[in-house]
Structure formats: C-alpha cells, structure tokens
Design a protein around this motif. Structure first.
Motif, PDB file in Angstrom:
ATOM      1  N   SER A  64       7.772  75.324   6.619  1.00 27.66           N
ATOM      2  CA  SER A  64       8.838  75.836   7.580  1.00 27.66           C
ATOM      3  C   SER A  64       9.278  74.896   8.767  1.00 27.66           C
ATOM      4  O   SER A  64       8.806  73.809   8.737  1.00 27.66           O
ATOM      5  N   ILE A  65      10.331  75.155   9.171  1.00 23.49           N
ATOM      6  CA  ILE A  65      10.789  74.312  10.138  1.00 23.49           C
ATOM      7  C   ILE A  65       9.979  74.105  11.350  1.00 23.49           C
ATOM      8  O   ILE A  65       9.888  72.795  11.882  1.00 23.49           O
ATOM      9  N   GLU A  66       9.391  74.801  11.848  1.00 28.24           N
ATOM     10  CA  GLU A  66       8.218  74.506  12.789  1.00 28.24           C
ATOM     11  C   GLU A  66       7.053  73.791  12.414  1.00 28.24           C
ATOM     12  O   GLU A  66       6.923  72.794  13.198  1.00 28.24           O
ATOM     13  N   ALA A  67       6.592  73.929  11.346  1.00 25.08           N
ATOM     14  CA  ALA A  67       5.447  73.123  10.834  1.00 25.08           C
ATOM     15  C   ALA A  67       5.921  71.639  10.738  1.00 25.08           C
ATOM     16  O   ALA A  67       5.354  70.792  10.981  1.00 25.08           O
ATOM     17  N   GLN A  89      16.923  67.386  18.137  1.00 24.08           N
ATOM     18  CA  GLN A  89      17.889  67.847  17.203  1.00 24.08           C
ATOM     19  C   GLN A  89      17.795  66.944  15.817  1.00 24.08           C
ATOM     20  O   GLN A  89      17.712  67.555  14.887  1.00 24.08           O
ATOM     21  N   GLN A  90      17.492  65.685  16.372  1.00 21.46           N
ATOM     22  CA  GLN A  90      17.529  65.040  15.083  1.00 21.46           C
ATOM     23  C   GLN A  90      16.479  65.291  14.041  1.00 21.46           C
ATOM     24  O   GLN A  90      16.210  65.432  12.910  1.00 21.46           O
ATOM     25  N   ILE A  91      15.184  65.778  14.656  1.00 20.76           N
ATOM     26  CA  ILE A  91      13.826  66.075  14.148  1.00 20.76           C
ATOM     27  C   ILE A  91      14.266  67.413  13.614  1.00 20.76           C
ATOM     28  O   ILE A  91      13.818  67.693  12.420  1.00 20.76           O
ATOM     29  N   GLN A  92      14.985  68.570  13.990  1.00 24.18           N
ATOM     30  CA  GLN A  92      15.200  69.906  13.461  1.00 24.18           C
ATOM     31  C   GLN A  92      16.155  69.384  12.173  1.00 24.18           C
ATOM     32  O   GLN A  92      15.892  70.105  11.216  1.00 24.18           O
ATOM     33  N   ASP A  93      17.098  68.588  12.382  1.00 25.21           N
ATOM     34  CA  ASP A  93      18.032  68.407  11.292  1.00 25.21           C
ATOM     35  C   ASP A  93      16.961  67.603  10.240  1.00 25.21           C
ATOM     36  O   ASP A  93      17.543  68.103   8.969  1.00 25.21           O
TER      37      ASP A  93
END
Length: 107
Positions: A64-67, A89-93
């Motif tokens: 998952s994105i969260e994990a 944002q970079q980490i999300q990307d």
C-alpha cells in the motif's frame, strides 16, 4: 461465481493507484537516484526475499502507499530513512511508482 469476482476485485484493488502520470514520472526519477542502487528492477541486493516484487510486498504487508511511504520515511532494519533527504511529495511519488512497477512485475 460471486466469490471469484470478489477475490479478483480484492487482489487488484491493492495495486490500483490513483496516481497521475506526473507522479509516476517523478517517482521513477527519484527511484533511479535514491533506490535503484539496492533495488534495481525491484530486486534487493542486500536481502533477496525482501524485494519490491508484488508477492513480497503482499507477504510483508508493504503493498500500500501508506506502508511504502512509512518505510521510505522512517526506514527499517537495513533500509535507510529518507525523511531528511526527500519531501513528503517525493516519498508519495516513489511509493506510487513502486506499486505501479510491482503491478507490472517490474517490466
């Protein structure tokens, strides 16, 4: 039949991303600079079983994105923390990129 449809739906929704092409492109660039040294093509040069392939992500509850954002942000074991090197944002990307690549079997 309904059970089969439900299983297929649940198995694909984990890797269905609401990520834009721009996020994926940014994630690809970030991954190549910060992650590919250890995780080239979704592998792991330090610990083979702890790779970024779909099966391993599911096995270790990292699908998952969260994990993924949590482990990229805070690190764990041999995985370094990137909270001081990358923006949220970079980490999300990069998390969106990893999930997209895992869904495509890193091809």
């Amino acid at each position: 039949m309904q059970l089969v449809c439900l299983i297929l739906l649940l198995s694909t929704t984990t890797f269905t991303l609401p990520a834009s092409a721009n996020e994926i492109s940014n994630g690809s660039e970030i991954f190549s600079v910060h992650c590919a040294g250890c995780h080239i093509n979704g592998s792991n040069i330090i610990r083979r079983g702890k790779n970024l392939k779909k099966q391993a992500l599911k096995k270790y509850n990292m699908d998952s994105i969260e994990a993924i954002t949590s482990i990229v942000t805070n690190g764990k074991s041999n995985m370094s923390a990137y909270k001081d090197r990358l923006t949220e944002q970079q980490i999300q990307d990069v998390a969106a990129y990893v999930l997209e690549q895992a869904a495509k079997d890193w091809r």
